[in-house]
Design a protein around this motif. Structure first.
Motif: not given
Ligand code: SIN
Length: 291
Positions: A44-46, A68-75, A127-134, A191-194
């Motif tokens: 699933s999405k986070t 390059i994404n900067s989504i920020g975990l919308p949910n 377990l997402n411990v790697s989102c660079p966008n929050v 890997i998650n994103t750089l």
């Molecule tokens: C995001 O929603 O910013 C991307 C998810 C992630 O990098 O973990």
């Protein structure tokens, strides 16, 4: 059949979290999607404890051979996931569900794991411990000791397999993987994103609404290969490899580097059936694949 953390999977190809919205895809492709489901398990999405709006737009920037994404975990938050998404996924998904979660504190992660414990539809947790966008996305994930301490805190809260999604934005990814294993993780994914930056044309600063973002796609494939290889040599738990996988040959490289499963991310935006194609190419020995 592949055995992964007690799950029996048809093939080794799954989706990367956030790169395939199965409920939205079902609205477009109908039942056909579930008859020929592209992945052997669905991630699933986070999900976070409380709803998040995500980062302001623009959220995407196409770079050479990457995104390059900067989504920020919308949910919609945990409650909406439990009440709306989970019943829909339970009714439709033909493969095991891996729910990806993130918390800003160990207590938040623990609360989410408690709530998921009773949900039989959730076969495993990533377990997402790697989102660079929050703001709190990778502080713990880049620190082996912090990661081990987080796992020690949350591991007793769940009987489900726990997969820790690692960041490449750290000096020693293998040490982080070892920390996750020492804390009780059943598997790691990477890997998650750089972390990356795109500047707006005309010198007006960062293009992305969230400032910096995370780079994915073919541009990061060789980084993923190097990090998966290092991690697989360091830990004894299974590794899920991802980063720029677009063909059976790319998937094979990650498996050869020590991954048990391979996840497809950015390529699914270009080709929603990429998961099945890559699994087929792997099965065929990928003799005909061009990069
Ligand atoms: C995001 O929603 O910013 C991307 C998810 C992630 O990098 O973990």
């Amino acid at each position: 059949m592949i055995e992964f953390c007690g799950l029996k999977l048809r093939h080794p190809v799954i989706n990367a979290s956030g790169c395939f919205d199965v409920l939205a895809a079902a609205r477009v492709f109908g039942d056909e999607l579930f008859e020929q489901f592209p992945f052997a398990a669905y991630v699933s999405k986070t999900i976070t404890l409380r709803a998040r709006a995500g980062n302001p737009p623009p959220r995407l920037w196409e770079s050479a051979a990457g995104l390059i994404n900067s989504i920020g975990l919308p949910n919609g938050g945990l409650r909406a996931y439990l009440e709306t998404d989970l019943p829909a996924l339970a009714a439709a998904l033909p493969v095991p569900l891996i729910t990806n979660v993130m918390g800003s504190t160990p207590e938040e992660v623990g609360e989410i794991l408690d709530a998921l414990e009773a949900e039989a539809t959730v076969a495993a947790i990533e377990l997402n411990v790697s989102c660079p966008n929050v703001a709190t996305g990778l502080d713990i994930g880049a620190d082996p000791d912090g990661l081990e301490a987080l796992l020690h805190h949350v591991r007793p809260r769940s009987s489900k397999p726990l997969i820790v999604k690692l960041t490449p934005n750290t000096a020693d990814v293998a040490a982080c993987a070892a920390g996750a294993q020492a804390g009780g993780a059943d598997a790691v994914s990477l890997i998650n994103t750089l972390r990356a930056l795109a500047l707006a044309p005309g010198g007006s600063g960062a293009w992305l609404g969230g400032g910096s973002g995370g780079l994915s796609g073919p541009a990061i494939r060789t980084v993923a290969l190097a990090q998966v290889s290092r991690v697989a040599q360091r830990v004894t738990i299974p590794v899920v490899g991802m980063g720029g996988v677009a063909s059976g040959a790319d998937a094979r490289d990650l498996l050869d580097a020590g991954a048990t499963l391979v996840a497809v991310g950015t390529e699914s935006f270009r080709d929603p059936a990429a998961g099945s194609r890559i699994a087929r190419e792997l099965d065929d020995g990928f003799t005909q694949i061009a990069h």
